[in-house]
Scaffold this active site. Structure first.
Site, PDB file in Angstrom:
ATOM      1  N   GLU A   5      -2.727   9.865  -1.010  1.00 45.30           N
ATOM      2  CA  GLU A   5      -3.955   9.062  -1.214  1.00 45.30           C
ATOM      3  C   GLU A   5      -4.635   8.807   0.121  1.00 45.30           C
ATOM      4  O   GLU A   5      -5.863   8.831   0.240  1.00 45.30           O
ATOM      5  CB  GLU A   5      -3.606   7.730  -1.893  1.00 45.30           C
ATOM      6  CG  GLU A   5      -4.815   6.858  -2.263  1.00 45.30           C
ATOM      7  CD  GLU A   5      -5.197   5.832  -1.197  1.00 45.30           C
ATOM      8  OE1 GLU A   5      -6.301   5.282  -1.275  1.00 45.30           O
ATOM      9  OE2 GLU A   5      -4.408   5.598  -0.246  1.00 45.30           O
ATOM     10  N   GLU A   6      -3.811   8.556   1.128  1.00 41.10           N
ATOM     11  CA  GLU A   6      -4.334   8.131   2.437  1.00 41.10           C
ATOM     12  C   GLU A   6      -4.970   9.297   3.198  1.00 41.10           C
ATOM     13  O   GLU A   6      -4.519  10.439   3.085  1.00 41.10           O
ATOM     14  CB  GLU A   6      -3.186   7.567   3.284  1.00 41.10           C
ATOM     15  CG  GLU A   6      -2.442   6.414   2.644  1.00 41.10           C
ATOM     16  CD  GLU A   6      -3.193   5.083   2.730  1.00 41.10           C
ATOM     17  OE1 GLU A   6      -4.368   5.088   3.168  1.00 41.10           O
ATOM     18  OE2 GLU A   6      -2.603   4.061   2.359  1.00 41.10           O
TER      19      GLU A   6
ATOM     20  N   HIS B 287      -3.209  -1.759   6.279  1.00 35.01           N
ATOM     21  CA  HIS B 287      -3.193  -0.707   7.311  1.00 35.01           C
ATOM     22  C   HIS B 287      -2.764  -1.228   8.686  1.00 35.01           C
ATOM     23  O   HIS B 287      -3.257  -0.743   9.710  1.00 35.01           O
ATOM     24  CB  HIS B 287      -4.553   0.011   7.389  1.00 35.01           C
ATOM     25  CG  HIS B 287      -4.751   0.961   6.233  1.00 35.01           C
ATOM     26  ND1 HIS B 287      -5.819   1.831   6.135  1.00 35.01           N
ATOM     27  CD2 HIS B 287      -4.007   1.181   5.111  1.00 35.01           C
ATOM     28  CE1 HIS B 287      -5.725   2.531   5.006  1.00 35.01           C
ATOM     29  NE2 HIS B 287      -4.633   2.141   4.370  1.00 35.01           N
TER      30      HIS B 287
ATOM     31  N   ASP C 293      -3.177  -0.781  -6.935  1.00 29.73           N
ATOM     32  CA  ASP C 293      -3.166  -0.536  -5.485  1.00 29.73           C
ATOM     33  C   ASP C 293      -3.278  -1.864  -4.743  1.00 29.73           C
ATOM     34  O   ASP C 293      -3.891  -2.813  -5.238  1.00 29.73           O
ATOM     35  CB  ASP C 293      -4.323   0.408  -5.111  1.00 29.73           C
ATOM     36  CG  ASP C 293      -4.060   1.161  -3.803  1.00 29.73           C
ATOM     37  OD1 ASP C 293      -3.007   0.928  -3.172  1.00 29.73           O
ATOM     38  OD2 ASP C 293      -4.906   1.976  -3.411  1.00 29.73           O
TER      39      ASP C 293
ATOM     40  N   ASP D 106       0.841  -1.212   0.000  1.00 28.88           N
ATOM     41  CA  ASP D 106       0.000   0.000   0.000  1.00 28.88           C
ATOM     42  C   ASP D 106       0.870   1.253   0.000  1.00 28.88           C
ATOM     43  O   ASP D 106       0.987   1.898   1.036  1.00 28.88           O
ATOM     44  CB  ASP D 106      -0.890  -0.090   1.261  1.00 28.88           C
ATOM     45  CG  ASP D 106      -1.931   1.001   1.330  1.00 28.88           C
ATOM     46  OD1 ASP D 106      -2.134   1.684   0.330  1.00 28.88           O
ATOM     47  OD2 ASP D 106      -2.533   1.181   2.403  1.00 28.88           O
TER      48      ASP D 106
END
Ligand SMILES: [Zn+2]
EC number: 2.3.2.5
Length: 383
Positions: free
Chosen positions: A226-227, A352, A270, A187
């Protein structure tokens, strides 16, 4: 068939227009009885020319013709060419040269983020194909206060009418100080490393394509931010892609109206690198491109060119995705861009968490994906 039509098909057609058909008077000079053998001779000659042309330029006709229609229907690579394309990839280089430098903590505005951004720019500028590398820097307000972001955009031939755009995000998710380090291997370090390896492996072929001024070129987007920095929502996520899509919508593109409209297909990578990823087609408009990836997976499997791949199709599955996925494609999709979203669903188990590290990647999967994407690119771009 329009031999040699790549890049300048209209000119060729015009040239042919100047070559006059045999005049009526000349045809009348020929006695009728000789017409049939002459026709057969002409047919045989045309067939011979076609065969010779085909052997010199395998796979060229289909993409060039399709480009004229702005609805590409690429041909499959011949097996020898497919093996050559796959052989250009270097698994050690992908891992050691491109992936490892990305595996650091790199949330927006951090020293790691700047370091990775510089690495991306330096790597892209070092390629002999002569990529046009741009930085899209901006400041945005975030739950953490104003932060500096920067997208890296590399376009092989900015003068080309149309772009096949591949995208990934290079930032890692921010975790508060004191948290375990998060390096986001899947990620999205692996997707970014895949793009770099493809650009490097195809360097010579892309250089040639650029010199020939083919009408569709390759573009790579390395997106920042992006996060979410606190909690995912429209105001806290997709910082880089939102900014870039807006910019590309406002910048004119020659010969098209704007740069965003020059994007023929937007492929977003992704959450890649964990074992046994499953992909679904997310958009009917790009289902045929998804099918092509599925066919390539099958073909590489049958040729025994995939590792740890016991079934013919493991990755590109039919059916509906478990649900919509918000990601960097959204700002482009909203502006009418055709999107192919290559994201593992369900998400990798390490998603995550601090366990999203190099140790938990599955190298055979990464290399299999690099091979599938390499064949896809070579076919799409007619390399
Ligand atoms: Zn993430």
């Amino acid at each position: 068939m329009s031999p040699g039509g790549r890049g300048r098909p209209r000119q060729r057609l015009g040239d042919r227009g100047f070559m006059q058909p045999p005049s009526l008077s000349k045809r009348r000079l020929l006695p009728r009885v000789q017409l049939l053998p002459l026709l057969l001779l002409a047919l045989a000659l045309a067939l011979a020319v076609f065969i010779v042309w085909n052997s010199w330029h395998p796979g060229v006709q289909e993409p060039s013709r399709s480009r004229d229609l702005r609805a590409p229907l690429t041909g499959s690579l011949q097996e020898a060419k497919l093996r050559r394309v796959v052989g250009l990839l270097d698994p050690q280089r992908l891992w050691g040269t491109f992936l490892r430098p990305l595996l650091i903590v790199r949330p927006p505005g951090s020293p790691g983020n700047l370091q990775v951004r510089k690495f991306l720019e330096t790597t892209l500028r070092s390629l002999s194909a002569g990529w046009h590398v741009e930085l899209d820097p901006f400041t945005a307000s975030t739950p953490l206060g104003p932060l500096d972001f920067g997208n890296v955009v590399a376009t092989l031939d900015p003068a080309a009418a149309r772009h096949l755009t591949l995208a990934c995000h290079y930032d890692s998710k921010f975790f508060p100080p004191g948290s375990a380090p998060f390096v986001g291997a899947t990620d999205s370090a692996v997707p970014c490393a895949l793009l770099l390896e493809l650009a490097q492996a195809f360097d010579v072929m892309l250089s040639r394509a650029k010199q020939q001024a083919v009408p569709v070129t390759l573009q790579l987007l390395f997106l920042d931010g992006e996060e979410a920095l606190a909690a995912w929502g429209p105001k806290d996520s997709l910082y880089g892609s939102q900014h870039l899509a807006q910019i590309m919508e406002s910048i004119p593109h020659s010969p098209g109206p704007t740069r965003i409209q020059a994007i023929e297909l937007f492929v977003l990578l992704d959450l890649l690198g964990a074992p046994s990823p499953i992909f679904f087609s997310h958009f009917p408009r790009t289902a045929r491109w998804f099918q092509r990836l599925r066919s390539i997976e099958k073909r590489l499997h049958r040729l025994n060119l995939l590792q740890s791949h016991p079934q013919e199709v493991m990755y590109f599955q039919p059916g509906e995705p478990p649900g919509p996925v918000e990601d960097d494609h959204i700002p482009f999709l909203r502006r009418g861009v055709q999107v192919l979203h290559l994201i593992a669903t369900p998400f990798p188990a390490v998603w995550h968490t601090p366990a999203d590290t190099e140790a938990n990647l599955h190298p055979p999967t990464v290399h299999n994906l690099s091979r599938i994407l390499a064949v896809f690119l070579a076919e799409y771009l007619g390399l």
